[in-house]
Write an enzyme that holds these catalytic residues in place. Sequence first.
Site, PDB file in Angstrom:
ATOM      1  N   TYR A   1      44.049  42.562  43.490  1.00  0.00           N
ATOM      2  CA  TYR A   1      43.840  41.116  43.517  1.00  0.00           C
ATOM      3  C   TYR A   1      42.379  40.736  43.313  1.00  0.00           C
ATOM      4  O   TYR A   1      42.083  39.630  42.886  1.00  0.00           O
ATOM      5  CB  TYR A   1      44.303  40.545  44.862  1.00  0.00           C
ATOM      6  CG  TYR A   1      45.748  40.127  44.892  1.00  0.00           C
ATOM      7  CD1 TYR A   1      46.749  40.949  44.419  1.00  0.00           C
ATOM      8  CD2 TYR A   1      46.117  38.898  45.408  1.00  0.00           C
ATOM      9  CE1 TYR A   1      48.066  40.575  44.450  1.00  0.00           C
ATOM     10  CE2 TYR A   1      47.440  38.502  45.447  1.00  0.00           C
ATOM     11  CZ  TYR A   1      48.415  39.346  44.963  1.00  0.00           C
ATOM     12  OH  TYR A   1      49.723  38.956  44.997  1.00  0.00           O
TER      13      TYR A   1
ATOM     14  N   HIS B   1      49.709  33.683  39.752  1.00  0.00           N
ATOM     15  CA  HIS B   1      48.888  34.379  40.756  1.00  0.00           C
ATOM     16  C   HIS B   1      47.386  34.197  40.531  1.00  0.00           C
ATOM     17  O   HIS B   1      46.580  34.617  41.363  1.00  0.00           O
ATOM     18  CB  HIS B   1      49.237  35.871  40.768  1.00  0.00           C
ATOM     19  CG  HIS B   1      50.168  36.246  41.882  1.00  0.00           C
ATOM     20  ND1 HIS B   1      51.112  35.386  42.396  1.00  0.00           N
ATOM     21  CD2 HIS B   1      50.280  37.388  42.608  1.00  0.00           C
ATOM     22  CE1 HIS B   1      51.766  35.989  43.358  1.00  0.00           C
ATOM     23  NE2 HIS B   1      51.285  37.199  43.517  1.00  0.00           N
TER      24      HIS B   1
ATOM     25  N   ARG C   1      45.675  32.369  43.435  1.00  0.00           N
ATOM     26  CA  ARG C   1      45.561  33.243  44.617  1.00  0.00           C
ATOM     27  C   ARG C   1      44.465  34.287  44.428  1.00  0.00           C
ATOM     28  O   ARG C   1      43.670  34.545  45.330  1.00  0.00           O
ATOM     29  CB  ARG C   1      46.930  33.900  44.828  1.00  0.00           C
ATOM     30  CG  ARG C   1      47.103  34.757  46.070  1.00  0.00           C
ATOM     31  CD  ARG C   1      48.596  34.927  46.313  1.00  0.00           C
ATOM     32  NE  ARG C   1      48.961  36.083  47.115  1.00  0.00           N
ATOM     33  CZ  ARG C   1      48.941  36.118  48.440  1.00  0.00           C
ATOM     34  NH1 ARG C   1      48.521  35.068  49.126  1.00  0.00           N
ATOM     35  NH2 ARG C   1      49.334  37.209  49.093  1.00  0.00           N
TER      36      ARG C   1
END
Length: 202
Positions: A185, A149, A152
């Site tokens: 994130y 991840h 991303r």
Amino acid sequence: MEKGQNFNHPKKGSRIEVEPIRKEKDIKAIIQFLSGNPRDHLLFVMGINNGIRAGDLLNIKVGDVRYLKAGQVHQITESKTKKKNVVVINKSVRKALDNYLSQGEHKEDGHYLFQSRKGENFPLSVQSVHGLIKSWTQAINLKGNYGTHTLRKTWGYQQRVRYGVGFDVIAKRYNHSDPKTTMTYLGIEDKEVHNILMNEIG
């Protein structure tokens, strides 16, 4: 550090979220490190420039992107959410793509773009990408926890910090239905919150 110990691997039993790559110099260092490996270089560049899940990157076939010019997009259906999304070919991705495709072998339109050693009909696995990203960050001595991840998250972090892109736009790109997911994130650290508290109002 003991032999064989991975300094950017979380301790057994702990659950640590993987981090974005925050500093531009570290992104450039990885790009330089991957300059002799066109496939991995393209994977990194396409990943940090698109912000889609690794599994969706790995589903791309050569013919999906070979003929796209900078600024054009490839439509995808996210494997996890089944939502529509796009892969964008910007100038950096196009340059990395040209470099990769110029290698010639196993680059027919029906072949997976990111092939495993099993051959053109087998894409890299998400687990393999996880290991690659850990090895790249280790190679440049980047401390922290990195994995699949990271690509991303790096996209979102860089869009917010370097380009000032708003939270709502990033959340839409991520196709997140829960804003809390987007918040995790974006790699916001305590020191960043402290810094904005020094902004004088009034």
